[in-house]
Scaffold this active site. Structure first.
Site, PDB file in Angstrom:
ATOM      1  CG  ASN A  34      71.926  45.852  16.243  1.00 12.83           C
ATOM      2  OD1 ASN A  34      71.115  46.594  16.346  1.00 12.83           O
ATOM      3  ND2 ASN A  34      72.613  46.054  16.390  1.00 12.83           N
ATOM      4  CG  HIS A 121      78.045  49.405   8.591  1.00 12.94           C
ATOM      5  ND1 HIS A 121      78.714  49.089   9.077  1.00 12.94           N
ATOM      6  CD2 HIS A 121      77.307  49.360  10.361  1.00 12.94           C
ATOM      7  CE1 HIS A 121      78.916  48.108   9.824  1.00 12.94           C
ATOM      8  NE2 HIS A 121      78.015  49.080  10.583  1.00 12.94           N
ATOM      9  CD  GLU A 167      73.561  49.260   5.248  1.00 10.07           C
ATOM     10  OE1 GLU A 167      72.476  49.620   6.986  1.00 10.07           O
ATOM     11  OE2 GLU A 167      74.329  49.736   5.422  1.00 10.07           O
ATOM     12  CB  SER A 171      72.616  49.586  10.111  1.00 15.30           C
ATOM     13  OG  SER A 171      73.281  51.642  10.051  1.00 15.30           O
ATOM     14  CG  ASP A 196      75.035  44.795   5.174  1.00 13.71           C
ATOM     15  OD1 ASP A 196      74.708  43.915   6.301  1.00 13.71           O
ATOM     16  OD2 ASP A 196      76.358  45.678   5.622  1.00 13.71           O
ATOM     17  CG  HIS A 199      69.788  45.866  11.301  1.00 14.74           C
ATOM     18  ND1 HIS A 199      70.237  45.999  12.365  1.00 14.74           N
ATOM     19  CD2 HIS A 199      71.066  46.553  10.784  1.00 14.74           C
ATOM     20  CE1 HIS A 199      72.117  46.658  12.528  1.00 14.74           C
ATOM     21  NE2 HIS A 199      72.089  46.824  11.136  1.00 14.74           N
ATOM     22  CE  LYS A 229      74.401  43.854  12.856  1.00 14.33           C
ATOM     23  NZ  LYS A 229      75.201  44.625  13.650  1.00 14.33           N
TER      24      LYS A 229
HETATM   25  C1  LIG Z   1      74.862  47.028   7.753  1.00 16.77           C
HETATM   26  C2  LIG Z   1      75.559  46.885   8.860  1.00 16.77           C
HETATM   27  N1  LIG Z   1      75.976  44.898   8.251  1.00 16.77           N
HETATM   28  C3  LIG Z   1      77.964  45.468   8.961  1.00 16.77           C
HETATM   29  C4  LIG Z   1      77.944  44.828  10.334  1.00 16.77           C
HETATM   30  C5  LIG Z   1      78.768  44.628  10.941  1.00 16.77           C
HETATM   31  O1  LIG Z   1      78.627  43.636  11.260  1.00 16.77           O
HETATM   32  P1  LIG Z   1      78.910  43.062  12.978  1.00 16.77           P
HETATM   33  O2  LIG Z   1      78.092  43.827  14.430  1.00 16.77           O
HETATM   34  O3  LIG Z   1      78.577  41.524  12.572  1.00 16.77           O
HETATM   35  O4  LIG Z   1      80.499  43.482  12.717  1.00 16.77           O
HETATM   36  C6  LIG Z   1      76.422  45.949  11.200  1.00 16.77           C
HETATM   37  C7  LIG Z   1      76.910  46.346  12.554  1.00 16.77           C
HETATM   38  O5  LIG Z   1      76.334  47.106  13.017  1.00 16.77           O
HETATM   39  C8  LIG Z   1      75.270  46.448  10.595  1.00 16.77           C
HETATM   40  O6  LIG Z   1      74.592  47.462  10.786  1.00 16.77           O
END
Ligand SMILES: Cc1ncc(COP(=O)(O)O)c(C=O)c1O
Length: 369
Positions: A34, A121, A167, A171, A196, A199, A229
């Site tokens: 990412n 997520h 989100e 993702s 969220d 991405h 990311k």
């Molecule tokens: C949409 C989403 N939120 C939260 C996270 C978690 O973030 P981190 O990788 O910093 O723990 C991810 C990670 O894959 C994600 O894709």
């Protein structure tokens, strides 16, 4: 029974279902990270860490933020992030997972309803499971389904606050939430909107501030920008009203009872935000790569995340293996990360792999699929 038998049996059952995972070394052109802007390995971030070390910033925070762990680097990052993202306040967590798990467990209260997109997520689910609010899912990206669910909950006697959770850029699918409609719905129903931006941060929005930028600064909007990311670092910044970040400092168990992130990482994230803000050419290069991928025949999502849905778990992993053997680091993604029957290759476009690699990957997939 030997002490490890049940765990071994569980692993064997996963293997029989084609779902056993293992860690493999990174190899081949990067279509799996990412690290969208290619910052993770950049000299610029390394220099920011070296400079922080040289001015005496410690490697470890030494404690939780509420005890000895609070460092001026954390506070400087949070102040800069609040200005950059356009929110009243920002709070730095050691990961996006920790931030989401803490926020979802802590902010919605007993009697509230969390209404989340069905593709949200795992970290949000983790928090919801630990929290006290009611929860319900809504069909993916269907703002009407969110409105209907709020109506039904109210009709059924729901009296608390509603928290709409999405989100901004999904993702595993690379598509975008209907933020316009959801923000209007949140206003109409006096709900909070939790977005969220994992991405989208650094990639989309004015100056790379994310897709939620137009709604930042509102009392009912809370965003999460992960730093691992596009920012190429580690950690996450939860942005919103000061009452929300202050509440998490006081009530968020995942914040309170955890060693603060490395102050060096806070320094690196500040540098990454500076790069994102002042070097739009990186975003432009990624946008050009996204266009190139579509022109080369890969599915067009309008973002750097491109799913190639195969369906069957085993076939997905076989194709992923063949693609990897040809020198392209593309990973197969299976349930439970994605819904059953939608196993896929997740192609992630980053500045670590250029247009020629994208063309080559597209041609290979045409042969394999
Ligand atoms: C949409 C989403 N939120 C939260 C996270 C978690 O973030 P981190 O990788 O910093 O723990 C991810 C990670 O894959 C994600 O894709």
């Amino acid at each position: 029974m030997a002490i490890l038998d049940q765990h071994r049996a569980d692993l064997a059952a996963l293997a029989r279902r084609g779902r056993r995972r293992s860690l493999i070394p990174r190899a081949g052109a990067d279509f799996a990270s990412n690290d969208y802007l290619g910052l993770a390995g950049s000299g610029r971030l390394a220099e920011s860490v070296a400079a922080a070390l040289a001015r005496g910033v410690p490697v470890g925070a030494g404690g939780s933020r509420l005890l000895r762990g609070n460092h001026p680097e954390h506070e400087a990052l949070e102040a800069e992030a609040a200005v950059f993202f356009g929110c009243e306040s920002a709070l730095f967590f050691s990961s996006g997972f920790a931030a989401n798990a803490t926020a979802f467990a802590t902010l919605p209260r007993r009697g509230d309803l969390i209404l989340y997109d069905e593709l949200i997520h795992a970290s949000a689910h983790e928090g919801m499971r630990a929290g006290k609010a009611d929860r319900a899912s809504a069909a993916h990206n269907d703002a009407d389904a969110f409105a209907d669910a709020i109506g039904s909950w109210r009709a059924g006697g729901g009296k608390g606050r509603v928290w709409i959770a999405v989100e901004s850029l999904y993702s595993m699918d690379g598509d975008r939430a209907p933020l316009d409609a959801l923000a209007a719905l949140a206003d109409e129903t006096d709900a909070f909107l939790l977005i969220d931006e994992a991405h989208a941060t650094g990639v989309f929005g004015p100056d790379g501030r994310g897709l939620a930028a137009p709604w930042q600064g509102r009392d009912n909007v809370i965003t999460l920008s992960t730093c691992g990311k596009a920012l190429g670092c580690e950690g996450a910044l939860l942005c919103g009203p000061a009452a929300i970040t202050d509440y998490l400092v006081n009530r968020g168990r995942g914040f309170i009872f955890s060693t603060a992130p490395s102050p060096l990482m806070a320094a690196a994230v500040r540098a990454a935000i500076g790069i994102v803000r002042h070097e739009p050419e990186r975003r432009a290069a990624l946008a050009a790569l996204i266009d190139h991928a579509a022109a080369a025949g890969l599915p067009a999502t309008g973002s750097q995340i491109i799913p190639v849905i195969i369906g069957d778990d085993k076939r997905t992993m076989e194709i992923a293996g063949a693609v990897q053997a040809a020198g392209f680091d593309v990973r197969g993604i299976r349930p439970p990360t994605v819904p059953i029957g939608t196993s896929r290759l997740r192609i992630s476009l980053t500045l670590n792999a250029g247009a020629d690699a994208v063309t080559g990957l597209s041609a290979l997939l045409r042969d394999l699929l």
